[in-house]
Every structure is written in structure tokens, then in C-alpha cells.
Write an enzyme that holds these catalytic residues in place. Structure first.
Site, PDB file in Angstrom:
ATOM      1  N   TYR A  26      95.226  29.554 123.398  1.00 53.28           N
ATOM      2  CA  TYR A  26      95.023  28.505 124.402  1.00 53.28           C
ATOM      3  C   TYR A  26      93.737  27.746 124.103  1.00 53.28           C
ATOM      4  O   TYR A  26      92.899  27.513 124.969  1.00 53.28           O
ATOM      5  CB  TYR A  26      94.991  29.107 125.814  1.00 53.28           C
ATOM      6  N   GLY A  27      93.602  27.363 122.824  1.00 53.17           N
ATOM      7  CA  GLY A  27      92.514  26.479 122.429  1.00 53.17           C
ATOM      8  C   GLY A  27      92.911  25.041 122.685  1.00 53.17           C
ATOM      9  O   GLY A  27      93.788  24.758 123.516  1.00 53.17           O
ATOM     10  N   SER A  54      90.073  32.686 127.505  1.00 51.34           N
ATOM     11  CA  SER A  54      91.005  31.611 127.856  1.00 51.34           C
ATOM     12  C   SER A  54      91.955  31.987 128.984  1.00 51.34           C
ATOM     13  O   SER A  54      92.631  31.120 129.537  1.00 51.34           O
ATOM     14  CB  SER A  54      91.827  31.209 126.623  1.00 51.34           C
ATOM     15  N   HIS A 109     100.474  24.337 111.294  1.00 50.75           N
ATOM     16  CA  HIS A 109      99.956  24.100 109.940  1.00 50.75           C
ATOM     17  C   HIS A 109     100.650  25.094 109.022  1.00 50.75           C
ATOM     18  O   HIS A 109     100.910  26.235 109.409  1.00 50.75           O
ATOM     19  CB  HIS A 109      98.442  24.294 109.925  1.00 50.75           C
ATOM     20  N   GLU A 197      91.500  16.985 103.954  1.00 46.80           N
ATOM     21  CA  GLU A 197      90.285  17.514 104.582  1.00 46.80           C
ATOM     22  C   GLU A 197      89.146  17.662 103.572  1.00 46.80           C
ATOM     23  O   GLU A 197      88.004  17.268 103.833  1.00 46.80           O
ATOM     24  CB  GLU A 197      90.581  18.878 105.214  1.00 46.80           C
TER      25      GLU A 197
END
EC number: 1.1.1.86
Length: 330
Positions: A26-27, A54, A109, A197
Site C-alpha cells: 500500500y505504497g 500502512s 514491472h 532510468e
């Protein structure tokens, strides 16, 4: 476009609405995705370990919070929205032992799947749904009845649910179909994302900015001017690139700036090209992933050292002063 692209009109939202979704983590991404899903009438629960900081936040926002292994057993689709380097440990202990054929595990990802950190059982689907932006932007755009581009990919089919249909429907529920959902592969998403990145967005841009700043300082120019010219104005250029592209950027800068850019592009490009090829090769052959996972196993010594050292640099010290008025307005 070379990649297949799907929009709201092409996607059945009912597919994801018929499933129970469980989000692990829960970021920033976990919160935004959970809120968007709920607003799209999708059943969603959150999985967190006992004692997670969180838990109160997720509960305060009205979500049912379960331990991860419980969440897995009660979900049709499990989204692993955790840092890449934690996937192997968490999924091997808390997810994979409790999976059943027909379930689907999703990722934002491709790192852990592409580099074989996570191998799912046969009959369990593996999908990628990657919003092209941070969690804050994902939520903000959804609330404005807009969306971010999303990438989807299918690594492994589910024995029960059509993995591609689920991935598309999930992306639509997050607002992706408003902008466009592009289909790719775990390999292509992972390698291109890491390259972007390292060579451009984070590594390359930071290196050029810091080198430019230091060049002016060493030549005797004031720190304030060096910061304005090499750091502060990056946003102005980035916004033009984002909305108008390279040609649009050229049209909005002076002839002096355009001529200077063209004159110096080739020699700088020649230096960068070989380095970028090396960066890509290390990503493709897995050596970067190996180095990163070793860094994690040692509790991030290089990252911690670099973060501490950065605070003491001139570029950060003068930047903190010059950014203060902007931060004060927020």
C-alpha cells in the site's frame, strides 16, 4: 504505432468487476491503484504484513486488510505492488505456496519475472499492468476523468481466466483505456524501463546536470546562476518535450539556443552512444540485476553512502535555498 493499442471502447470492464482483486502493498502505486479500482466498482482487498505502518492508512480509507497469505487464498487476481527486490522473498513465502490453478498474479514491472526471481506454478497466470507514471499522477488523472498510458504483457496463461482480458480490464479500471493501453512483453518492458532510468531519466540526466553545475562552479560562476541554468530550467524544457515533442521544443526556444544545441549535439552524442550501449548490454545479460540484488542482500551499502554524500554537495545546498519559496507555496 508498432505495438497493439487498446482504448475504453475495446475493453470489457466487466471482466475485472467479476473478480476479487487482492493488492499486496500500500505504497504510492498500491494506494492509487486500489482507489481507482474501487471507484471503478471493482472488489479489492489489501494484503500487508502484521505491524505494517500502512495498515492504519488502508483501513482509514475503507479497505479490508488481510495478511498476505490470507489475501492470496481469497483472491482471483493478486497484484504484487512491492519493490522489485522484495518480490522473491515475499512471493516464495507468502504467495506461491497458497496459489491454485486458475488464479493470476500481476506485476507493475517485469523485473522479477524476467530475471527469474519469481517463477509461478503451471496454470497460474502472470500478467504485467504498468501505468506510465507515479501513483500520484495515476490517481489525479483518474479523478479528472483522464488517464495515463498503460503497458500490459502476458508471461503465462491462467487455466481458468483469460490473462489478456484480465490485464486489459484491470488497466481500464485504472483509467488506462482513456489514454491508451499498449501490449508488449515482460522482457521489452523490463529492459527498456531499466535503460530509460539508467541512461536518460535518472542516471543520464542527473550526471549531465551535476557535471554542468560543477563545470560552471569551477570556472568561477556563482552557485545561484549555475543552479538556475543547469537544474531549475530543466522543468521548462521537460514540459515542452512532454507536451510538444522535440520539434515543438525547437520551435519554442531561441535561435541561439537551437544553434548551440545542434552544434554540440554530435560530439556529445558520440561520447554518450558507446556508454549507452554498455548500459543496455549489462541490462540485457542480467549483470545489472545481479549487482542490484547483491546490493539489496548487503543492505544497500552503496545506496546509503551515495544518499548521505548527496546531502553535502553544493548542488543540493544551494538548491534547498532556491527551492524554498516553491515549497512554501505548497
Amino acid at each position: 504505432m508498432a505495438l497493439p493499442v487498446y482504448y475504453d471502447k475495446d475493453i470489457d470492464l466487466g471482466v475485472i468487476q467479476s473478480l476479487q482483486v487482492g493488492i499486496i502493498g500500500y505504497g504510492a502505486q498500491g494506494e492509487a491503484q486500489a482507489l481507482n479500482l474501487r471507484d471503478s466498482k471493482v472488489k479489492v482487498r489489501i494484503g500487508l504484513y502484521q505491524g505494517s505502518l500502512s495498515v492504519p492508512k488502508a483501513k482509514a480509507e475503507g479497505f479490508e486488510v488481510l495478511e498476505v497469505k490470507e489475501l492470496v487464498q481469497q483472491s482471483d487476481l493478486i497484484m504484487a505492488l512491492l519493490p522489485d527486490e522484495l518480490h522473491k522473498e515475499v512471493l516464495e513465502k507468502e504467495v506461491i505456496p497458497f496459489l491454485k490453478e486458475g488464479q493470476i498474479v500481476g506485476f507493475a514491472h517485469g523485473f522479477s519475472v524476467h530475471f527469474n526471481q519469481v517463477v509461478l506454478p503451471k496454470g497460474v497466470g502472470a500478467i504485467l499492468v504498468a501505468p506510465k507514471g507515479p501513483g500520484s499522477a495515476l490517481r489525479e488523472e483518474y479523478l479528472k476523468n483522464r488517464g495515463l498510458y498503460h503497458l500490459i504483457a502476458i508471461e503465462q496463461e491462467s487455466s481458468k481466466n483469460n490473462a489478456k482480458a484480465v490485464a486489459l480490464s484491470y488497466a481500464k479500471a485504472m483509467g488506462g483505456g482513456r489514454m491508451g493501453v499498449l501490449e508488449t512483453s515482460f522482457k521489452e518492458e523490463c529492459e527498456s524501463d531499466l535503460f530509460g532510468e539508467q541512461a536518460v531519466l535518472c542516471g543520464g540526466l542527473e550526471a549531465i546536470i551535476r557535471m554542468g553545475f560543477e563545470t560552471l562552479i569551477k570556472a568561477g560562476y556563482p552557485e545561484e546562476l549555475a543552479y538556475f541554468e543547469c537544474v531549475h530550467e530543466v522543468k521548462l524544457v521537460a514540459d515542452l518535450l512532454h507536451y510538444k515533442g522535440v520539434e515543438g521544443l525547437r520551435k519554442h526556444i531561441s535561435n541561439t539556443a537551437e544553434f548551440g544545441a545542434i552544434k554540440n549535439r554530435e560530439p556529445m552524442g558520440n561520447l554518450l552512444e558507446k556508454r549507452m550501449q554498455k548500459i543496455l548490454k549489462k541490462i540485457q545479460n542480467g549483470s545489472f540485476a545481479k549487482d542490484f540484488l547483491l546490493e539489496k542482500s548487503l543492505n544497500y551499502p552503496r545506496l546509503n553512502t551515495e544518499r548521505k554524500a548527496l546531502k553535502e554537495t553544493k548542488i543540493e545546498q544551494i538548491g534547498e535555498i532556491l527551492r524554498a519559496p516553491f515549497n512554501h507555496k505548497k
